[in-house]
Every structure is written in structure tokens, then in C-alpha cells.
Design an enzyme around this catalytic site. Structure first.
Site, mmCIF file in Angstrom:
data_model
loop_
_atom_site.group_PDB
_atom_site.id
_atom_site.type_symbol
_atom_site.label_atom_id
_atom_site.label_comp_id
_atom_site.label_asym_id
_atom_site.label_seq_id
_atom_site.Cartn_x
_atom_site.Cartn_y
_atom_site.Cartn_z
ATOM 1 N N SER A 22 -5.189 5.248 5.107
ATOM 2 C CA SER A 22 -4.170 4.332 5.596
ATOM 3 C C SER A 22 -4.259 4.241 7.109
ATOM 4 O O SER A 22 -4.700 5.180 7.780
ATOM 5 C CB SER A 22 -2.787 4.843 5.190
ATOM 6 N N ASP B 272 0.815 -1.219 0.000
ATOM 7 C CA ASP B 272 0.000 0.000 0.000
ATOM 8 C C ASP B 272 0.845 1.264 0.000
ATOM 9 O O ASP B 272 0.460 2.277 -0.584
ATOM 10 C CB ASP B 272 -0.942 0.013 1.203
ATOM 11 N N CYS C 185 5.088 -2.168 8.512
ATOM 12 C CA CYS C 185 5.493 -0.869 9.069
ATOM 13 C C CYS C 185 5.210 -0.794 10.566
ATOM 14 O O CYS C 185 4.203 -1.311 11.048
ATOM 15 C CB CYS C 185 4.807 0.262 8.320
ATOM 16 N N CYS D 201 0.765 -7.908 5.370
ATOM 17 C CA CYS D 201 0.373 -6.513 5.161
ATOM 18 C C CYS D 201 -1.117 -6.315 4.935
ATOM 19 O O CYS D 201 -1.916 -7.211 5.088
ATOM 20 C CB CYS D 201 1.230 -5.911 4.066
ATOM 21 N N ASP D 202 -1.443 -5.080 4.488
ATOM 22 C CA ASP D 202 -2.753 -4.483 4.695
ATOM 23 C C ASP D 202 -3.943 -5.296 4.206
ATOM 24 O O ASP D 202 -4.911 -5.484 4.929
ATOM 25 C CB ASP D 202 -2.791 -3.113 4.026
ATOM 26 N N LYS D 203 -3.949 -5.743 2.947
ATOM 27 C CA LYS D 203 -5.097 -6.471 2.413
ATOM 28 C C LYS D 203 -4.835 -7.966 2.395
ATOM 29 O O LYS D 203 -5.755 -8.750 2.131
ATOM 30 C CB LYS D 203 -5.422 -5.994 0.983
ATOM 31 N N GLU E 130 -6.774 4.399 -0.653
ATOM 32 C CA GLU E 130 -6.364 5.064 0.590
ATOM 33 C C GLU E 130 -5.836 6.463 0.280
ATOM 34 O O GLU E 130 -5.369 6.738 -0.824
ATOM 35 C CB GLU E 130 -5.266 4.260 1.286
#
Length: 574
Positions: free
Chosen positions: A473, A85, A198, A126-128, A446
Site C-alpha cells: 500500500s 483497497d 486517505c 482512489c488507488d486503481k 497489497e
């Protein structure tokens, strides 16, 4: 031990004379007679060489596979995609992120179903990707364990801990003269020191904490760092444990209960997690047959305090949370609000995880002295968002929690970025970015870049709000309100906002209001029509099938009352 035919799905492709061709192909892939006879365990890995949170997952997969072999199973690794992302941020690539969640889920489902795998160990960071894996696991309902890949360590700049959000905000500081080019370069080179997701309580780490609370990952998995030797141990134990789950037919549906989802939302709110969980957790619950809505987040937030002041709003990163007790430490602070008899994949109940917790109180504050009395996430409603909008309340300055401003309206994120860069946004403004929802974007991108430019600007930080039908985000901070539903492309009232309109934001009272008379809005509605969205490929399909943000942005199959072909007419034409 029950027979293989009684327990294992893989018997459909490995047992009996009719399956000789199938076994022949397994042999061609390098499996021995013994390998074919054992439970077949899929290792769903999102490793790639692009995403820092995933570059080490090949090594963790080796540990998982070794654990599977030690426990008498046959590990079969396959891969799925992962979008970074941060790299996709601020350009059209970000439209691909949320749709990738569905592709990840579909790919894991397809591989497990096509090959009749007996269980799944999913590796993701990570995000998704973590939500995509969880969607597949809930949908398949075969024994599964998740190994979240772990966080990167925080970087250091000017003797202070920094992370990716610091770099995005550093760009704004450079543009406004607060940073030199050398400052920005040094920050760029030090903020993200290596493998892992992160370092703050952004989406990836929030979802790792949610996964651990749901009981689908090992105790302390969420806060064990990417390169920590303990992560390798967790990976190996997870590989061993999947065989116990298979032989005892313990499925994700035993963990993904209504009570477990309530626990996960409670922990999410206590940590001040990413607003993206308000897309992902309801979507996962839906796959598990649980009806979880924004109203449930609202109800749980009323009784859940915000206990950990994590980055991007606060000073603490994941390594600090780890050292202060991790997710079990948060659970221990919330014990009377939780369903403590919920089971977990490592055989412990939530109560047993609480009993083992070691909380020092540096990061995880007490209920008597919380960061905020209310949960770290909030749902706002009003005429502009009758179906809800969301905000990371934990990351909003006190002076912005109630704010009235003048609308600056943009029909895309890029148009808003241009206005910010050209100095056209002023204190007291409310930036309105629309047509960036699931259908309108499409892909619901995002918006860390515009929020970071505002937060990193001494002139604008704490003096400007942003509202959008897009999303943010997990690294976003400030008065950034997203997921406005219905979205503009679906005829939501945000489509009717005009320059100079007064927008009222009241986070303590959960209110978001456009101060324009109904008669005026009715006149505007008469001349409104949705813009055409020019897309092809995956985004075209996503736009056609995506639900609104308040329903998780999941895909639905369009209703079709009649066949595409009239058979009588077709025959007559021959």
C-alpha cells in the site's frame, strides 16, 4: 467553426437518414434534438457508496455536467467500478484490486468506443481507479480531462494528525498492550473523518499528483480537498474545457509525451510517493506508446531529491501540501530538472504553473535542505531480483537502509500474518512472502497489514525487513521491498529461499542479495516446481495474461501460432 462531420466522432451515430434508429434511442434516453446535435461528452464516473474517496463524486459530476452544458455540449454520464483497497486489505479481496484497474480501463474504452463519444471527463479518486481511467484515456486518445476527487482531511487523535495508516498500526499497538481497546476504538472513529481519498501520500494522492503533472487535470486539482468548494469549481471548469479540447482536436497524446512522463516520475520521487506508481506509470506510458521502465526511475532518482516528508513516513498530509503550494510548488523547486514547455489541459504550460506557484517552505523543502538527497522511491537489483524490486526509500528508517537478516519464509501473506500475530517474528528477521505476484497471487495483493503490524510494534519496528513478489500500500512504511521480479510463480529466485538464509538489503547501493552459493541454489532448483493456483473467473484470466511487476502487471494476449480448429480435419469428420 468546422462542421460537425469534420470534428465529431459522434456524427457516426447521430447524422444522416441511416442513423434514425440511433437518434430514436437517444431520444428515448431523454435527449432533445439540440442535445443530439451537440458534441457528446462522456462523464466516466466511479461513484459508489462503498469507497470514501468516491461517495461525493456524484456531486462533482453534477458540476462537470453543468460545465459541459454551459460550453455547448451534451454530458452523458456512465459508471465504472471502484475497489476500496483499505476494505479489501488483509484478506482474499485484495487479490481483486489490481485486476480491477484493467476492468476500469476496458469499461471506459468500451463505453466511449461503442457510443462514439467525442470526449471524456473522468472522475476518480482512489488507488486503481485513477490509473484505470488514465489507461483508457491513453488507449482511446480522444479529448479528455481528469477530475481527481480530492483527499479527505486528516483525523485527530491525542492532539496529533492521523490517517488510515495510523489505524492499521494501531491494531499492532493494541495487540502489544500499548493501546487499550478504547484507544483503538477512538482512533478508528477519528482517523478517517469523511469523504475523500486517505489523507497521506498514499497511492490515490500520489496518482492525483502524477495526473496533474502529466497535464491531464486542472492546476491544483490534486491537492484540493474532496469537500473544498474549489473542487466544485475545478469540476465545472473541467466540464467547460473539454469542449475546447474537442473542437480543437487536442488529444491526450499531446500531453502524454516522453517529457511529460519524465516530469511525472520526477515529482513522484520528490514527494516520496507510493511504490504502486512503479506499476501504474509504466503501464500508462505503454498505452501512450512510451517505453518507460524501472531503469528510467533509477536514472531520474539519481538527480531528484526527496523534498516533502509526507505521511506515512513523515508528519505532513495532503492539506499541508496544499497550503504550501501543492504540485505547482513542487514543480517550482524542481524547475531545472523538468521539461517546462509541456502543455496541460487548462491551457497553461508547466512553466506557467510554476510561475503561479506560492511556496512557503513548510512542507516542500528546498533542494539545498532536502529530506533525502536521493528520490523517495528506489529500485533494488541483485540475484534475488535481477529484473528489479522497489522500495519506498523515503519511508525507511536510517538504521534499516543497510540491513542483513535471517530469512523467515512464507508462501502466502496470511501465513506471515499468523506468524507475526503469534510472536514468531524476531528482531533481525527478514520476512519473505512469495507466490503473491501478478500470476502467483494471483492479482498481486497489497500487504499493508503485515507491514503495519511490524511498524506498529515497538519490539519489531526498525528491526525487521520484509521482501515480497507482491506489492505494498502507499500507506506502508519501513524496510518493505516489493515487486521482486521475476516472481516466484514464474521461477524467480525468491522461490528458492529457505528458512535461515541470509538476505542482504543495501538501499543506498540499490542492492538486494540472497547470500547462498550458486551450487546450492542449483540443487534447490532441481526439485522446485510452481504450485498450482486454484482460481476461477477474473483471477483465472488475470493469472493467465498478467505480465510481471517490472512490466507494470498489464495484460498481454497469449501468442497463438495456429487456429484452434484444424479446418481440414473438421471437414473430413463431417
Amino acid at each position: 467553426m468546422p462542421s460537425k462531420d469534420d470534428i465529431l466522432r459522434s456524427a457516426e451515430v447521430t447524422e444522416g437518414p441511416d442513423r434514425a434508429p440511433h437518434r430514436s434511442l437517444f431520444r428515448a434516453a431523454g435527449l432533445s434534438e439540440e442535445d443530439i446535435e451537440q458534441p457528446l461528452i462522456g462523464i466516466a464516473n466511479s461513484w459508489n457508496e462503498i469507497v470514501p474517496g468516491h461517495i461525493h463524486l456524484d456531486e462533482l459530476a453534477k458540476e462537470v455536467k453543468e460545465g459541459v452544458r454551459e460550453a455547448g455540449g451534451t454530458p452523458l454520464e456512465f459508471n465504472t467500478i471502484a475497489v476500496d483497497d483499505g476494505i479489501a486489505m488483509g484478506h482474499d479481496g485484495m487479490r481483486m484490486s489490481l485486476p480491477s484497474r484493467e476492468i476500469i480501463a476496458d469499461s471506459v474504452e468500451l463505453m466511449a468506443s461503442a457510443h462514439k463519444l467525442d470526449g471524456i471527463v473522468a472522475l476518480a479518486s482512489c488507488d486503481k481507479i485513477v490509473p484505470g481511467m488514465l489507461l483508457a484515456i491513453a488507449r482511446l486518445d480522444i479529448p479528455a480531462v481528469v477530475v481527481t476527487g480530492g483527499h479527505m482531511e486528516a483525523g485527530e487523535f491525542d492532539d496529533e494528525p492521523v490517517d488510515l495508516a495510523s489505524v492499521f498500526e494501531g491494531v499492532s499497538k493494541y495487540r502489544e498492550g500499548e493501546f487499550s481497546e478504547e484507544d483503538l476504538y477512538q482512533l478508528e472513529c477519528t482517523a478517517c473523518p469523511g469523504a475523500g481519498s486517505c489523507a497521506g501520500m498514499f497511492t490515490a494522492n500520489t496518482m492525483a499528483c502524477v495526473t496533474e503533472t502529466l497535464g491531464l487535470s486542472w492546476t491544483e486539482c490534486a491537492t484540493t480537498g474532496a469537500l473544498d468548494s474549489r473542487k466544485r469549481d475545478i469540476a465545472r471548469k473541467s466540464g467547460q474545457r473539454i469542449l475546447d479540447l474537442v473542437y480543437n482536436d487536442i488529444r491526450p497524446s499531446e500531453f502524454l509525451t516522453e517529457e511529460a512522463f519524465e516530469n511525472a516520475v520526477t515529482v513522484d520521487l520528490a514527494l516520496g510517493g507510493s511504490t504502486n506508481t512503479m506499476l501504474h506509470v509504466p503501464a500508462i506510458a505503454q498505452e501512450a506508446g512510451i517505453d518507460l521502465t524501472l531503469s528510467d526511475f533509477e536514472a531520474i532518482a539519481e538527480k531528484t531529491p526527496h523534498l516533502a516528508h509526507m505521511s506515512p513516513a513523515g508528519p505532513w498530509r495532503m492539506e499541508h501540501l496544499r497550503d504550501d503550494g501543492g504540485v505547482p510548488g513542487v514543480l517550482s523547486r524542481l524547475e531545472d530538472l523538468l521539461n517546462t514547455e509541456c502543455p496541460t489541459v487548462d491551457g497553461k504550460t508547466i512553466q506557467e504553473r510554476i510561475q503561479d506557484a506560492d511556496v512557503k517552505g513548510t512542507v516542500i523543502q528546498s533542494r539545498e535542505d532536502p529530506v533525502h538527497k536521493g528520490g523517495g522511491l528506489a529500485v533494488l537489483r541483485g540475484n534475488i531480483a535481477p529484473d528489479g524490486a522497489v522500495v519506498k526509500a523515503a519511508a525507511v528508517d536510517e538504521n534499516m537502509r543497510q540491513f542483513t537478516g535471517s530469512a523467515r519464509v512464507f508462501n502466502s501473506q496470511q501465513a506471515a500474518l499468523n506468524a507475526i500475530d503469534e510472536g514468531e517474528i524476531n528482531p533481525g528477521d527478514v520476512i519473505v512472502i512469495r507466490y503473491e505476484g501478478p500470476k502467483g497471487g494471483p492479482g498481486m495483493p497489497e500487504m499493508l497489514e503485515p507491514t503495519a503490524k511490524v511498524s506498529g510494534s515497538p519490539r519489531l519496528s526498525g528491526k525487521v525487513a520484509l521482501i515480497t513478489d507482491g506489492r505494498f500500500s502507499g500507506a506502508t512504511r519501513g524496510a518493505a521491498i516489493g515487486h521482486i521480479s521475476p516472481e516466484a510463480a514464474a521461477g524467480g529466485l525468491i522461490a528458492l529461499v529457505e528458512e535461515g538464509d541470509t538476505v542482504e538489503i543495501d538501499i543506498p547501493n540499490s542492492r538486494l542479495h540472497l547470500d547462498v552459493p550458486k551450487s546450492e541454489l542449483a540443487e534447490r532448483a532441481e526439485s522446485w516446481s510452481p504450485p498450482e493456483v486454484d482460481t476461477v473467473g477474473v483471477l483465472e484470466r488475470y493469472a493467465a495474461m498478467a505480465t510481471s511487476a517490472d512490466k507494470g502487471g498489464v495484460l498481454t494476449v497469449p501468442e497463438q501460432d495456429t487456429p484452434d480448429i484444424d479446418l481440414v480435419e473438421s471437414i473430413d469428420s463431417q
